[in-house]
Scaffold this motif. Structure first.
Motif, short mmCIF file in Angstrom:
data_model
loop_
_atom_site.label_atom_id
_atom_site.label_comp_id
_atom_site.label_asym_id
_atom_site.label_seq_id
_atom_site.Cartn_x
_atom_site.Cartn_y
_atom_site.Cartn_z
N ARG A 19 0.80 -1.22 0.00
CA ARG A 19 0.00 0.00 0.00
C ARG A 19 0.83 1.27 0.00
O ARG A 19 0.27 2.36 -0.07
CB ARG A 19 -0.96 -0.02 1.20
N MET A 20 2.15 1.13 0.05
CA MET A 20 2.99 2.33 0.01
C MET A 20 2.84 3.05 -1.33
O MET A 20 2.47 2.45 -2.33
CB MET A 20 4.46 1.94 0.18
N ASP A 21 3.16 4.34 -1.30
CA ASP A 21 3.13 5.11 -2.54
C ASP A 21 4.21 4.56 -3.48
O ASP A 21 5.38 4.47 -3.08
CB ASP A 21 3.39 6.59 -2.23
N PRO A 22 3.83 4.18 -4.71
CA PRO A 22 4.84 3.60 -5.61
C PRO A 22 6.01 4.53 -5.88
O PRO A 22 7.13 4.06 -6.09
CB PRO A 22 4.05 3.31 -6.89
N ARG A 23 5.75 5.85 -5.84
CA ARG A 23 6.86 6.78 -6.07
C ARG A 23 7.91 6.63 -4.98
O ARG A 23 9.10 6.58 -5.25
CB ARG A 23 6.35 8.23 -6.08
N MET A 24 7.41 6.52 -3.73
CA MET A 24 8.33 6.36 -2.61
C MET A 24 9.08 5.05 -2.73
O MET A 24 10.28 4.98 -2.47
CB MET A 24 7.52 6.42 -1.30
N LYS A 25 8.38 4.00 -3.18
CA LYS A 25 9.04 2.70 -3.32
C LYS A 25 10.17 2.78 -4.33
O LYS A 25 11.25 2.23 -4.11
CB LYS A 25 8.02 1.62 -3.72
N ILE A 26 9.92 3.46 -5.45
CA ILE A 26 10.96 3.57 -6.47
C ILE A 26 12.14 4.35 -5.91
O ILE A 26 13.30 3.94 -6.04
CB ILE A 26 10.42 4.26 -7.74
N LEU A 27 11.85 5.49 -5.26
CA LEU A 27 12.94 6.32 -4.72
C LEU A 27 13.75 5.55 -3.69
O LEU A 27 14.98 5.58 -3.72
CB LEU A 27 12.34 7.59 -4.08
N LEU A 28 13.06 4.82 -2.82
CA LEU A 28 13.78 4.07 -1.79
C LEU A 28 14.62 2.95 -2.40
O LEU A 28 15.73 2.69 -1.96
CB LEU A 28 12.80 3.51 -0.75
N THR A 29 14.07 2.29 -3.43
CA THR A 29 14.85 1.24 -4.09
C THR A 29 16.11 1.80 -4.71
O THR A 29 17.19 1.23 -4.60
CB THR A 29 14.00 0.53 -5.16
N LEU A 30 15.96 2.96 -5.37
CA LEU A 30 17.14 3.60 -5.96
C LEU A 30 18.14 4.00 -4.88
O LEU A 30 19.34 3.72 -4.99
CB LEU A 30 16.72 4.84 -6.77
N GLY A 31 17.61 4.64 -3.84
CA GLY A 31 18.47 5.08 -2.73
C GLY A 31 19.19 3.91 -2.11
O GLY A 31 20.41 3.97 -1.86
N PHE A 32 18.46 2.82 -1.93
CA PHE A 32 19.05 1.64 -1.31
C PHE A 32 20.18 1.08 -2.17
O PHE A 32 21.23 0.69 -1.67
CB PHE A 32 17.95 0.58 -1.10
#
Lengths: 272, 286
Positions: A19-32
């Motif tokens: 249910r997380m915002d997909p934008r946040m998921k993408i940013l976090l994956t990149l950041g990670f």
């Protein structure tokens, strides 16, 4: 065979991660991914790896599915390990003829293999928990500013959406055609390279014919529904950040802090 | 002697994953040599999975499939030879055409069998005749043909292998009523002329009723019935419960029965239903 592909497969669910915002998921994956490469010793890499592992627990996706996301790449990981094991200098543990294994080599290969595994887990977690449509939508939104320098962001996102949408269809189609040709005695498992390539012709030609036909029909359907591109298009579901996205980024910041602390405390493994 | 024997056949798609799906559950059946068998069932009932076991395209999760009395999955058995014995025409077969000419496409199967050029030629011409393809069409590109002609060419491609068993999956789907009858009549003619076993998978009860001797009813991966057409339609209420549609004429009889008339619902052809209605008229006197 073709149905065993897991990378890029969406597994529907209702977890916090889903249910997380997909934008946040993408940013976090990149950041990670960036942090994974900032980490330069084994404890720092493990600290960075905690982030997708914790997320995986919260996503309620089964352990087996997670393992299968990096299993096909095990030979590649093994190759990296072997390469690093023999070519990194330092204090030897074993020395035999031309083979020399060092503590540093062991350390570096452990880091390298863990990096690949964690990266695959992180990447597949993103696609496991986010439907392809949401994913491309989020990419479109994230790339929004590029419209100012005339990058056709909407068109790129639409092309990606369509491509993703038709992957399962094409796989299914390929299976069907393969079965139909096998039913006529086509032999795809035997013979030398030339024979095998030739055996693909009865599959590829019908596949292309139907793909073109399908593209034509899709274009017609879009046009008859007055599709003209992204200009002035609104959305039924507007993406919104919420508290859980805040918590997720907080977790990420904690893991960044840990990685930096480990980096400073233990020092880099790449000195040789 | 049975052409195909199936014992305790179970098939599970994607086992050990969240997408696990039991498509066939302990199915056992015998298909007689030379019979015309209709296969019906609701979408997802396991019909397609079942027929793909008959020619070895799918391997059973458990259970055995015997073609001509031989276990096709036993060690040392050449699985490709089953494909020539049991010809399978898929749904919308026109999408499998790929050669430059119709002739070459029909010859694809026989060529894979390793036959001589003369033998291939005679088989291609024979198959084209059975499916009603005009000889001048054979040198055209399959992509220039009309939809109905393409389908005929694809069916001919399987017939040209002269299989002992010919399986047709939703043969008439998407054809207009006229083309439908024509193609089905040609299949019937093929059946009586060659004496081979024909399996017709269809949604249409009318087609099944008109052409087959026996009917196999699949329901949720299990075999519900395998019997003569009239006996299957006599159990009309069970068929309706599984979500299957009945022939229009049988429906009329069924409604009469529900209204309390002493009617025999096993009739399904125009003539039989007419006779049954006339008999009823005599009995009730109305």
């Amino acid at each position: 065979m073709l149905r065993d592909i897991t990378l890029g497969q969406y597994i529907p669910g209702d977890s916090v991660v889903h249910r997380m915002d997909p934008r946040m998921k993408i940013l976090l994956t990149l950041g990670f991914t960036v942090i994974l490469f900032v980490a330069n010793n084994i404890s720092a890499v493990v600290a960075a790896g905690m982030f997708p592992l914790v997320a995986a627990v919260f996503s309620h996706i089964s352990y087996n599915v997670i393992v299968r996301s990096f299993k096909p790449l095990l030979p590649f990981i093994l190759f990296t390990v072997i390469l690093n094991l023999f070519y990194v200098g330092g204090d030897p543990i074993v020395e035999f003829w031309v083979i020399k294994i060092t503590w540093q080599g062991l350390h570096v290969s452990a880091i390298m293999s863990l990096r690949i595994i964690f990266m695959l887990i992180g990447g597949s977690l993103l696609t496991f928990t986010t439907s392809p449509i949401l994913l491309t939508d989020a990419i479109e939104r994230l790339m929004g500013p590029l419209k100012k320098i005339r990058v056709p962001v909407h068109e790129i996102a639409m092309m990606m959406t369509i491509a993703l949408r038709f992957i399962p269809t094409l796989i299914e189609e390929t299976n069907k055609i393969m079965n139909a040709q096998k039913a006529r005695g086509a032999d795809m498992e035997q013979g030398n390279l030339v024979q095998r390539i030739r055996a693909l012709i009865p599959i590829l030609i019908p596949l292309f014919v139907s793909a073109f036909k399908r593209a034509d029909e899709l274009a017609l359907a879009m046009e008859s529904r007055c599709y003209t591109g992204g200009e002035g298009r609104t959305r039924m579901k507007v993406m919104k950040m919420s508290a859980r996205d805040g918590w997720a980024s907080l977790c990420f910041l904690v893991s960044v802090g840990l990685v930096i602390a480990c980096n400073i405390r233990f020092g880099s493994a790449f000195q040789y | 002697m049975s052409a195909i024997t199936v014992r305790q056949l179970t098939h599970i798609y994607s086992p050990d994953t969240p997408f696990k799906q039991v498509a066939l559950n302990e199915v056992s059946l015998d298909i007689q040599k030379g019979e015309f068998l209709g296969i019906i069932g609701y979408t997802g009932s396991g019909k397609s999975t079942l027929i793909q076991h008959f020619n070895g395209l799918l391997k059973p999760t458990s259970g055995t499939v015997l073609v001509d009395g031989e276990d096709i999955w036993k060690k040392g058995y050449d699985i490709r030879s089953v494909r020539f014995k049991v010809g399978l025409v898929f749904q919308y077969p026109e999408y499998q055409l790929f050669e430059e000419t119709v002739y070459k496409d029909i010859a694809f199967g026989p060529k894979n069998m390793g036959l001589s050029t003369e033998e291939i030629d005679s088989r291609v011409r024979e198959a084209a005749e059975f499916t009603g393809l005009a000889p001048e069409l054979l040198q055209r590109s399959p992509f220039e043909l009309s939809g109905g002609q393409k389908r005929r060419a694809a069916i001919a491609g399987v017939m040209a292998m002269r299989p002992q068993v010919l399986i047709l999956d939703e043969l008439a789907a998407g054809l207009d009523p006229k083309g439908r009858n024509k193609i089905l009549n040609q299949i019937k003619e093929y059946h009586s002329k060659t004496g081979s076993t024909v399996l017709l998978v269809s949604h249409s009860m009318e087609d099944i009723a008109r052409y087959s001797g026996r009917v196999l009813v699949m329901h949720r991966g299990s075999l519900l019935m395998l019997d003569e057409v009239s006996k299957v339609f006599a159990r009309a209420d069970e068929l309706v419960k599984t979500g299957l549609d009945l022939p229009e004429l049988t429906k009329v009889l069924l409604i009469l029965q529900q209204r309390g008339f002493p009617v025999n619902t096993s009739a399904y052809t125009k003539e039989d239903v007419r006779a049954e209605l006339l008999r009823l008229k005599g009995v009730t006197g109305c």
